[in-house]
Scaffold this active site. Structure first.
Site, PDB file in Angstrom:
ATOM      1  N   TYR A  92       0.711  -1.016   0.078  1.00 48.86           N
ATOM      2  CA  TYR A  92       0.030  -0.030   0.096  1.00 48.86           C
ATOM      3  C   TYR A  92       0.634   1.333  -0.109  1.00 48.86           C
ATOM      4  CZ  TYR A  92      -4.221   2.756   1.252  1.00 48.86           C
ATOM      5  OH  TYR A  92      -5.151   3.770   1.345  1.00 48.86           O
ATOM      6  N   SER A 189       1.562  -7.478   2.222  1.00 45.35           N
ATOM      7  CA  SER A 189       0.623  -6.590   2.610  1.00 45.35           C
ATOM      8  C   SER A 189      -0.323  -6.433   1.450  1.00 45.35           C
ATOM      9  CB  SER A 189       1.035  -5.202   2.973  1.00 45.35           C
ATOM     10  OG  SER A 189       0.408  -4.520   3.630  1.00 45.35           O
ATOM     11  N   GLN A 190      -0.590  -5.256   0.776  1.00 44.72           N
ATOM     12  CA  GLN A 190      -1.687  -5.096  -0.399  1.00 44.72           C
ATOM     13  C   GLN A 190      -1.222  -5.877  -1.244  1.00 44.72           C
ATOM     14  OE1 GLN A 190      -3.068  -1.198  -1.991  1.00 44.72           O
ATOM     15  NE2 GLN A 190      -1.337  -1.677  -2.861  1.00 44.72           N
ATOM     16  N   ASP A 275       1.841  -8.424  14.349  1.00 42.13           N
ATOM     17  CA  ASP A 275       1.418  -7.496  12.950  1.00 42.13           C
ATOM     18  C   ASP A 275       0.288  -6.729  13.520  1.00 42.13           C
ATOM     19  OD1 ASP A 275       0.683  -6.207  10.610  1.00 42.13           O
ATOM     20  OD2 ASP A 275       1.195  -8.139   9.537  1.00 42.13           O
ATOM     21  N   HIS A 304       4.627  -5.822  10.990  1.00 41.90           N
ATOM     22  CA  HIS A 304       4.240  -5.888   9.813  1.00 41.90           C
ATOM     23  C   HIS A 304       5.373  -5.991   8.581  1.00 41.90           C
ATOM     24  CE1 HIS A 304       1.032  -5.754   6.621  1.00 41.90           C
ATOM     25  NE2 HIS A 304       1.464  -4.776   6.111  1.00 41.90           N
TER      26      HIS A 304
END
Length: 324
Positions: A92, A189-190, A275, A304
């Site tokens: 992201y 992640s994204q 996370d 994360h």
């Protein structure tokens, strides 16, 4: 960040019910069919860099709505015959970044297609983007991309992003230097959430590398984490108070749980137990719904960032075995 989510023994059994709209498959079938009406029109322009072991191409193609999406294609120089390819999606706020940042897979003898995420990367100095999102949606939004068009699945931002990502696999499949039967989708992640969706929507891929995935188990995520990007949804609902049912209905079309339930290809997940951006329970919820062969790497003491370079080593070994 201390441990805050379910303990590991409970996470391994955590398989929540899914909130799936009845027309989920029809929605995505129609979306991809609509995109297919646009000529993919891939363009590969040689990019001049003083690198002696790879060929770099400044790449673009027609994504959702025919919008041009940018990417890097990096291919090992002098390889005999078509090579496997990793299609890489970005976290992201980032874009495709710089070509010289993406040399790990070519060093292992694979091509890599690094795909811009439309509308992102404008303020990320380490990973700048080059692709606009000319569609703003028909409703208010909180700052960021998470609530862009969120009152209607047809307008929602990630409908465009996921479609772009599926089209990127087609771009890789069509390049003469790439072995179309040995393509792996990857992201963190994204990017992990995107790879998870693409592996379900494009089951011709050979496998998926899904690191600390975002865009998964939305309802739980917004209720237990105080971190962005999920908090963008919370801030939206704090003022658009009558819209909660509509918002979560829209998100159900994009929830990683529903894609995971359709995932049939081999997948390597990762999860970080501390996370607080993509909580462990949201990752395990998807992992436990995944239908294909699967494995998960657990990072007990990480937030994360997950496994970082350690996880990349795991991926290199996993992909080498998968493609052997």
């Amino acid at each position: 960040m201390p441990l805050f989510d379910l303990p590991l023994d409970r996470l391994r059994e955590y398989r929540p019910d899914r909130d799936e709209p009845a027309d989920f498959d029809a929605f995505w079938s129609a979306t991809l069919a609509e995109a297919a009406q646009h000529d993919l029109a891939p363009a590969f322009t040689p990019y001049d860099l003083p690198l002696t072991t790879v060929d770099v191409y400044d790449t673009s193609f027609a994504g959702w709505g025919g919008d041009r999406i940018n990417a890097w294609l990096i291919v090992p120089r002098g390889a005999e015959g078509p090579v496997p390819c990793v299609v890489q999606y970005i976290g992201y706020s980032g874009g495709r970044g710089f070509a010289h940042d993406h040399l790990t897979w070519p060093a292992a003898g694979l091509a890599v297609l690094v795909v811009d995420t439309r509308g992102q990367g404008a303020h990320n100095m380490t990973s700048p983007g080059a692709t606009a999102d000319p569609h703003g949606g028909q409703s208010p939004q909180a700052p960021g991309m998470m609530t862009r068009g969120i009152l209607d699945p047809a307008d929602y931002y990630y409908r465009r992003v996921f479609t772009d990502a599926v089209r990127a696999v087609e771009v890789a499949e069509g390049h003469p230097a790439v072995d179309a039967g040995r393509i792996v989708v990857s992201g963190g992640s994204q990017g992990g959430g995107i790879a998870q969706a693409v592996a379900a929507l494009r089951p011709s891929v050979k496998g998926a590398l899904i690191d600390v995935p975002f865009l998964t188990h939305f309802r739980r995520a917004v209720e237990i984490t105080g971190r962005d990007p999920y908090q963008e949804i919370v801030r939206f609902l704090a003022t658009q108070r009558a819209s909660a049912d509509t918002v979560f209905r829209t998100l159900s079309y994009f929830d990683g749980l529903n894609f995971a339930a359709r995932g049939r290809v081999p997948a390597l997940y990762s999860v970080a137990m501390m996370d607080d951006v993509c909580p462990p329970s949201t990752v395990y919820a998807a992992y436990n719904h995944w239908q294909g062969d699967k494995d998960i790497t657990v990072w007990p003491w990480n937030n994360h960032e997950g496994g970082g370079g350690f996880q990349r080593e795991e991926q290199l070994r996993y992909v080498a075995k998968l493609l052997a």
